[in-house]
Design a protein around this motif. Structure first.
Motif, PDB file in Angstrom:
ATOM      1  N   ARG A 187      39.150  -7.707  -0.036  1.00  6.27           N
ATOM      2  CA  ARG A 187      39.241  -6.310  -0.541  1.00  6.27           C
ATOM      3  C   ARG A 187      40.274  -6.290  -1.702  1.00  6.27           C
ATOM      4  O   ARG A 187      40.229  -5.686  -2.510  1.00  6.27           O
ATOM      5  CB  ARG A 187      39.555  -5.291   0.412  1.00  6.27           C
ATOM      6  N   ALA A 188      41.139  -7.330  -1.602  1.00  3.78           N
ATOM      7  CA  ALA A 188      42.404  -7.310  -2.569  1.00  3.78           C
ATOM      8  C   ALA A 188      41.836  -7.589  -3.949  1.00  3.78           C
ATOM      9  O   ALA A 188      42.313  -6.953  -4.768  1.00  3.78           O
ATOM     10  CB  ALA A 188      43.397  -8.410  -2.006  1.00  3.78           C
ATOM     11  N   GLY A 189      40.868  -8.547  -4.038  1.00  2.30           N
ATOM     12  CA  GLY A 189      40.377  -8.787  -5.292  1.00  2.30           C
ATOM     13  C   GLY A 189      39.572  -7.565  -5.872  1.00  2.30           C
ATOM     14  O   GLY A 189      39.868  -7.278  -7.172  1.00  2.30           O
ATOM     15  N   LEU A 190      38.866  -6.761  -4.897  1.00  7.62           N
ATOM     16  CA  LEU A 190      38.025  -5.458  -5.474  1.00  7.62           C
ATOM     17  C   LEU A 190      39.226  -4.618  -5.675  1.00  7.62           C
ATOM     18  O   LEU A 190      39.109  -3.737  -6.682  1.00  7.62           O
ATOM     19  CB  LEU A 190      37.333  -5.125  -4.295  1.00  7.62           C
ATOM     20  N   GLU A 191      40.190  -4.436  -5.084  1.00  8.96           N
ATOM     21  CA  GLU A 191      41.358  -3.454  -5.488  1.00  8.96           C
ATOM     22  C   GLU A 191      41.950  -3.621  -6.727  1.00  8.96           C
ATOM     23  O   GLU A 191      42.281  -2.852  -7.667  1.00  8.96           O
ATOM     24  CB  GLU A 191      42.431  -3.234  -4.236  1.00  8.96           C
ATOM     25  N   ASP A 192      42.340  -5.180  -7.039  1.00  9.66           N
ATOM     26  CA  ASP A 192      42.642  -5.632  -8.297  1.00  9.66           C
ATOM     27  C   ASP A 192      41.942  -5.067  -9.425  1.00  9.66           C
ATOM     28  O   ASP A 192      42.304  -4.770 -10.494  1.00  9.66           O
ATOM     29  CB  ASP A 192      42.947  -7.077  -8.313  1.00  9.66           C
ATOM     30  N   CYS A 193      40.638  -5.065  -9.282  1.00  8.48           N
ATOM     31  CA  CYS A 193      39.511  -4.741 -10.270  1.00  8.48           C
ATOM     32  C   CYS A 193      39.597  -3.331 -10.388  1.00  8.48           C
ATOM     33  O   CYS A 193      39.546  -2.832 -11.475  1.00  8.48           O
ATOM     34  CB  CYS A 193      37.965  -5.034  -9.888  1.00  8.48           C
ATOM     35  N   TYR A 194      39.610  -2.725  -9.441  1.00  6.53           N
ATOM     36  CA  TYR A 194      39.873  -1.032  -9.532  1.00  6.53           C
ATOM     37  C   TYR A 194      41.145  -0.782 -10.146  1.00  6.53           C
ATOM     38  O   TYR A 194      40.998   0.149 -11.055  1.00  6.53           O
ATOM     39  CB  TYR A 194      39.707  -0.493  -8.236  1.00  6.53           C
ATOM     40  N   ALA A 195      42.394  -1.283  -9.892  1.00  4.77           N
ATOM     41  CA  ALA A 195      43.500  -1.176 -10.663  1.00  4.77           C
ATOM     42  C   ALA A 195      43.430  -1.459 -12.163  1.00  4.77           C
ATOM     43  O   ALA A 195      43.820  -0.670 -12.914  1.00  4.77           O
ATOM     44  CB  ALA A 195      44.467  -2.115 -10.211  1.00  4.77           C
ATOM     45  N   ALA A 196      42.687  -2.360 -12.569  1.00  3.70           N
ATOM     46  CA  ALA A 196      42.640  -2.980 -13.923  1.00  3.70           C
ATOM     47  C   ALA A 196      41.402  -1.799 -14.699  1.00  3.70           C
ATOM     48  O   ALA A 196      41.783  -1.440 -15.748  1.00  3.70           O
ATOM     49  CB  ALA A 196      41.972  -4.125 -14.122  1.00  3.70           C
ATOM     50  N   LEU A 197      40.748  -1.117 -13.926  1.00  2.00           N
ATOM     51  CA  LEU A 197      39.738  -0.095 -14.441  1.00  2.00           C
ATOM     52  C   LEU A 197      40.734   1.031 -14.777  1.00  2.00           C
ATOM     53  O   LEU A 197      40.588   1.589 -15.774  1.00  2.00           O
ATOM     54  CB  LEU A 197      38.707   0.167 -13.376  1.00  2.00           C
ATOM     55  N   VAL A 198      41.309   1.393 -13.714  1.00  2.00           N
ATOM     56  CA  VAL A 198      42.210   2.664 -13.900  1.00  2.00           C
ATOM     57  C   VAL A 198      43.260   2.448 -14.982  1.00  2.00           C
ATOM     58  O   VAL A 198      43.172   3.451 -15.870  1.00  2.00           O
ATOM     59  CB  VAL A 198      43.053   2.892 -12.704  1.00  2.00           C
ATOM     60  N   TRP A 199      43.781   1.239 -15.185  1.00  2.00           N
ATOM     61  CA  TRP A 199      44.572   1.094 -16.145  1.00  2.00           C
ATOM     62  C   TRP A 199      43.944   1.018 -17.517  1.00  2.00           C
ATOM     63  O   TRP A 199      44.689   1.573 -18.445  1.00  2.00           O
ATOM     64  CB  TRP A 199      45.446  -0.564 -16.121  1.00  2.00           C
ATOM     65  N   THR A 200      42.888   0.549 -17.659  1.00  2.00           N
ATOM     66  CA  THR A 200      41.962   0.280 -18.795  1.00  2.00           C
ATOM     67  C   THR A 200      41.822   1.782 -19.207  1.00  2.00           C
ATOM     68  O   THR A 200      42.041   2.311 -20.594  1.00  2.00           O
ATOM     69  CB  THR A 200      40.651  -0.572 -18.614  1.00  2.00           C
ATOM     70  N   ALA A 201      41.426   2.791 -18.605  1.00  2.00           N
ATOM     71  CA  ALA A 201      41.058   4.203 -18.762  1.00  2.00           C
ATOM     72  C   ALA A 201      42.331   4.985 -19.111  1.00  2.00           C
ATOM     73  O   ALA A 201      42.401   5.414 -20.189  1.00  2.00           O
ATOM     74  CB  ALA A 201      40.573   4.874 -17.499  1.00  2.00           C
ATOM     75  N   LYS A 202      43.545   4.599 -18.523  1.00  2.00           N
ATOM     76  CA  LYS A 202      44.643   5.249 -18.902  1.00  2.00           C
ATOM     77  C   LYS A 202      45.382   4.747 -20.196  1.00  2.00           C
ATOM     78  O   LYS A 202      46.129   5.283 -20.909  1.00  2.00           O
ATOM     79  CB  LYS A 202      45.825   5.164 -17.670  1.00  2.00           C
ATOM     80  N   SER A 203      44.964   3.478 -20.670  1.00  2.00           N
ATOM     81  CA  SER A 203      45.472   2.812 -21.782  1.00  2.00           C
ATOM     82  C   SER A 203      44.706   2.578 -22.918  1.00  2.00           C
ATOM     83  O   SER A 203      44.829   2.276 -23.984  1.00  2.00           O
ATOM     84  CB  SER A 203      45.970   1.298 -21.524  1.00  2.00           C
ATOM     85  N   ALA A 204      43.511   3.422 -22.713  1.00  2.00           N
ATOM     86  CA  ALA A 204      42.357   3.600 -23.693  1.00  2.00           C
ATOM     87  C   ALA A 204      42.943   3.670 -25.047  1.00  2.00           C
ATOM     88  O   ALA A 204      42.289   3.105 -25.947  1.00  2.00           O
ATOM     89  CB  ALA A 204      41.223   4.612 -23.495  1.00  2.00           C
TER      90      ALA A 204
END
Length: 166
Positions: free
Chosen positions: A101-118
């Motif tokens: 699940r750690a890899g999945l959580e990292d992908c989600y963190a990157a998705l959140v960061w991408t949205a916040k940094s759009a």
């Protein structure tokens, strides 16, 4: 040597080679860091592409046990150049050194960061998609996010799906 370690060594040293890619257009490529989810470590991401476009979170192949941003660098660069999107490629943690699940959580963190940094990345925040070799469909599903679209090349489950965010 255990199975996953053998697979990694073959993939990185002697396995199928991902061809290099030279874009015909001017492309930017830079590394950044996305904050981890909760107590998880920060996540390395690589950002490719032109500005003022759709955004795409790219999850590299390897079934969450192998692969890397560097290994799939040409793939992400090619997607950015040919689709005309800003691509963010995530360097997620690998199992079994980390829980799957750690890899999945990292992908989600990157998705959140991408949205916040759009805005900083030149991405329209209403047009962010997720794509990848296998884990892409799981990233949005795990957290019930309203992603713009997803395209999975080799799905873990569920195949390709498209859904507009509200």
């Amino acid at each position: 040597m255990t199975g996953y370690r053998l697979m990694r060594s073959l993939g990185e040293e002697g396995g199928a080679v991902i061809a290099s890619y030279e874009s015909q257009t001017s492309m930017d490529r830079r590394d950044a860091t996305a904050p981890g989810v909760g107590d998880a470590p920060d996540v390395r991401v690589r950002v490719y592409g032109p500005a003022e476009r759709e955004g795409l979170l790219y999850i590299h192949g390897g079934g969450f046990i192998m692969g890397s941003v560097d290994r799939f660098d040409a793939t992400a660069m090619r997607i950015a150049a040919e689709v005309g999107a800003v691509v963010v490629s995530v360097e997620h943690r690998l199992a079994p050194e980390n829980p799957l699940r750690a890899g999945l959580e990292d992908c989600y963190a990157a998705l959140v960061w991408t949205a916040k940094s759009a805005g900083e990345l030149g991405i329209d925040p209403q047009r962010i998609g997720v794509a990848g070799e296998r884990g892409a469909c799981r990233c949005g599903d795990a957290h019930g996010t309203g992603w713009w679209w997803t395209r999975v090349v080799l799905p873990v489950s569920g195949g390709s799906r498209a859904r507009r965010s509200s």
